[in-house]
Design a protein around this motif. Structure first.
Motif, mmCIF file in Angstrom:
data_model
loop_
_atom_site.group_PDB
_atom_site.id
_atom_site.type_symbol
_atom_site.label_atom_id
_atom_site.label_comp_id
_atom_site.label_asym_id
_atom_site.label_seq_id
_atom_site.Cartn_x
_atom_site.Cartn_y
_atom_site.Cartn_z
ATOM 1 N N ARG A 140 23.909 77.441 76.072
ATOM 2 C CA ARG A 140 24.406 76.446 75.120
ATOM 3 C C ARG A 140 24.573 77.090 73.748
ATOM 4 N NH1 ARG A 140 24.236 71.024 77.048
ATOM 5 N NH2 ARG A 140 22.913 70.835 78.889
ATOM 6 N N GLU A 141 25.253 76.366 72.872
ATOM 7 C CA GLU A 141 25.621 76.853 71.530
ATOM 8 C C GLU A 141 24.441 77.327 70.692
ATOM 9 O OE1 GLU A 141 28.871 76.164 69.388
ATOM 10 O OE2 GLU A 141 29.366 77.035 71.352
ATOM 11 N N CYS A 142 23.290 76.664 70.828
ATOM 12 C CA CYS A 142 22.155 76.961 69.935
ATOM 13 C C CYS A 142 21.617 78.373 70.120
ATOM 14 C CB CYS A 142 21.040 75.936 70.141
ATOM 15 S SG CYS A 142 20.381 75.940 71.817
ATOM 16 N N ILE A 143 21.956 79.005 71.244
ATOM 17 C CA ILE A 143 21.468 80.370 71.485
ATOM 18 C C ILE A 143 22.494 81.362 70.939
ATOM 19 C CG2 ILE A 143 20.962 82.050 73.329
ATOM 20 C CD1 ILE A 143 18.732 80.014 72.923
ATOM 21 N N SER A 144 22.023 82.218 70.039
ATOM 22 C CA SER A 144 22.992 83.073 69.341
ATOM 23 C C SER A 144 23.229 84.386 70.093
ATOM 24 C CB SER A 144 22.523 83.343 67.917
ATOM 25 O OG SER A 144 21.310 84.035 67.976
#
Ligand code: AMP
Ligand code: MG
Length: 321
Positions: A99-103
């Motif tokens: 998901r987006e929150c993981i960079s």
């Protein structure tokens, strides 16, 4: 050790505080000790790579304490849920769509993320206390043998990290099994404490047990040919007859020899594979401190956790050019 309902200790509260403020520290898991940072904070994660000397192309495993947290960082399909149900908390890492929150710094720019729910009560409590997923590779300088005690972590990284939570000796002693869930068929990227048979049984389908490895761009960079290596020369054997009679270094057997000689060591009394895995890195580290002539180590039988032992040994072996 704390259980779910215990008050956090002072050391736990301090560790949680460090994590929340972007610090890094050693955490016990059932596999090996990890070096943890808030997985949602890229500059905290960067400190892990710097402390370990780990190349940024090598993605990290993110540790969670429950399914809500797991689903907040990755997409779980029915098969991923099946494996989570069966093996978590435990030594299984799944590669899933992120998901987006993981960079990018966590995943080395891949659109997938490695997720695991560890079974150690201290680390579960740390994750619950911080309410943060923790990115954590093994807590050792890149390329060296993984740590299985808090002392191992302090010895090698002590000056570079904010804390070490001591949770005793790691039960398994080798790193988690890694399965890529996003390919068809699914792939075993790293053998570990959970054998491929158990995964296939739970899934009801076959997985690719020895996916083609590409050294230039490995799908799992931890699968580099040379890794987990001691400083001393390490040579593998199956049959003791392969060892030159005049060899003066130490010899590691899987089980206690009938009449052990002075420099003979063994990973277990009776050849029990779980015990061998538990002792493997600890013994290699101990011998590596003083070995003058290097050492020989016997391969395990190629089944169960023996697959993981042989995988680590083959990459720890000194490569003779
Ligand atoms: P370590 O944390 O040192 O046990 O290593 C974790 C390993 O997990 C990495 O070296 C990779 O081999 C593998 N890994 C982590 N994230 C991914 C990913 N997104 N895709 C494939 N493999 C991964
Ligand atoms: Mg590692």
């Amino acid at each position: 050790m704390p259980n779910k309902f215990q008050q956090p200790s002072q050391a736990m509260l301090e560790a949680a505080d460090f994590i929340c403020k972007g610090g890094i520290g050693g955490i016990p898991t059932e596999t090996v000790y990890g070096l943890a940072a808030n997985a949602l904070n890229p500059s905290a994660v960067r400190k892990i790579f710097e402390a370990k000397g780990r190349p940024f192309i090598d993605p990290l495993i993110v540790h969670v304490c429950d399914m809500d947290m797991a689903e907040s960082i990755a997409y779980f399909d029915a098969d991923a849920k099946k494996l989570a149900d069966k093996f978590w908390p435990g030594p299984l890492t799944m590669i899933l769509k992120r998901r987006e929150c993981i960079s990018d710094i966590v995943t080395a720019g891949l659109d997938t993320v490695a997720v695991r729910m560890p079974a150690h009560p201290i680390t579960s409590q740390l994750i619950r206390t911080t309410k943060l997923p923790l990115a954590a590779p093994s807590a050792n300088p890149f390329g060296y043998v993984s740590p299985t005690t808090a002392a191992h972590v302090r010895e090698q990284l002590g000056g570079k990290i904010d804390f070490v939570l001591d949770g005793g000796e790691c039960k398994c002693g080798v790193e988690s099994t890694i399965v890529m869930m996003t390919s068809s068929p699914k792939k075993l990227l790293r053998p570990g404490p959970i054998p491929p048979d158990a995964i296939e049984k739970a899934l009801g389908e076959a997985i690719d047990r020895s996916p083609k490895k590409n050294e230039a761009h490995p799908e799992a960079p931890g699968m580099l040919k040379s890794h987990y290596a001691p400083k001393s020369r390490l040579i593998l054997f199956d049959d003791p007859a392969e060892i030159p009679p005049d060899f003066e270094g130490e010899i590691i057997y899987q089980k206690r020899p009938d009449s052990p000689k002075k420099r003979d060591y063994w990973l277990s009394e009776n050849g029990g594979q779980e015990e061998c895995a538990h002792n493997l890195f600890k013994l290699i580290r101990a011998l590596d401190k003083n070995s003058k002539f290097g050492f020989y180590c016997q391969r395990a039988s190629n089944s169960g956790i023996g697959l993981a032992i042989n995988d680590r040994l083959s990459r720890a072996e000194t490569k003779l050019k």
